[in-house]
Design a protein around this motif. Structure first.
Motif: not given
Length: 176
Positions: A88-109
């Motif tokens: 869906f996002y690709a059809r809408e013209g969104f690009t994957h930011a190849q250089s940007v990494g994102y790690r989200k740590k869950s505070l619960a787990t």
């Protein structure tokens, strides 16, 4: 994923930049600054899917003529929702930011989730610019009052959001 309490706090205390658009079949929550939009949450009900509602919601944001950034789970071919979402996002013209990494740590787990950053831009936005905007979002939205809400803090921004120069990429000197 933010807790409902966290989102309500953002709507109340960051109302100048944090917005909610809700209808019978959708909810979208997003951050709007002077130079970008970050989609924090987008939900379209199952009964309304395939009718163009998601596209209409994104079109309203695209009309602001600012880069739009969002985070998604990586494609898991056994999890069809991730495949459909990314398509869906690709059809809408969104690009994957190849250089940007994102790690989200869950505070619960304490589990670390690697998420992908997607973006759409009306201009030729650099991935480094997307990286800077993502860092701003992490510091001002994702970790907002984390200590008060959860009794602990999320990782430091430089651990959570990273930038990896691609081979042959030349760092542009700052103006001035």
């Amino acid at each position: 994923m933010k807790s409902k309490e966290h989102m309500e706090l953002l709507l109340k205390e960051k109302a100048e930049i944090y917005h909610k658009d809700e209808g019978e079949n959708h909810v979208i929550m997003y951050v709007e600054t002077d130079d970008f939009v970050f989609v924090d949450y987008l939900f379209v009900s199952k009964k309304a899917r395939g009718q163009g509602l998601g596209k209409q919601l994104l079109e309203k944001l695209k009309a602001k003529e600012k880069p739009i950034i969002l985070e998604v789970e990586p494609i898991d071919y056994e999890e069809t929702d991730t495949v459909k979402r990314n398509r869906f996002y690709a059809r809408e013209g969104f690009t994957h930011a190849q250089s940007v990494g994102y790690r989200k740590k869950s505070l619960a787990t304490n589990k670390v989730n690697e998420l992908e950053i997607l973006y759409w831009s009306p201009t030729d936005e650099s991935e480094h610019s997307i990286y800077e905007k993502m860092k701003h979002t992490y510091e001002n939205i994702h970790t907002y009052k984390d200590q008060d809400l959860y009794g602990q803090s999320y990782d430091d921004v430089d651990q959570a959001v990273t930038f990896k120069k691609s081979v042959g990429e030349i760092e542009k000197a700052p103006n001035g």
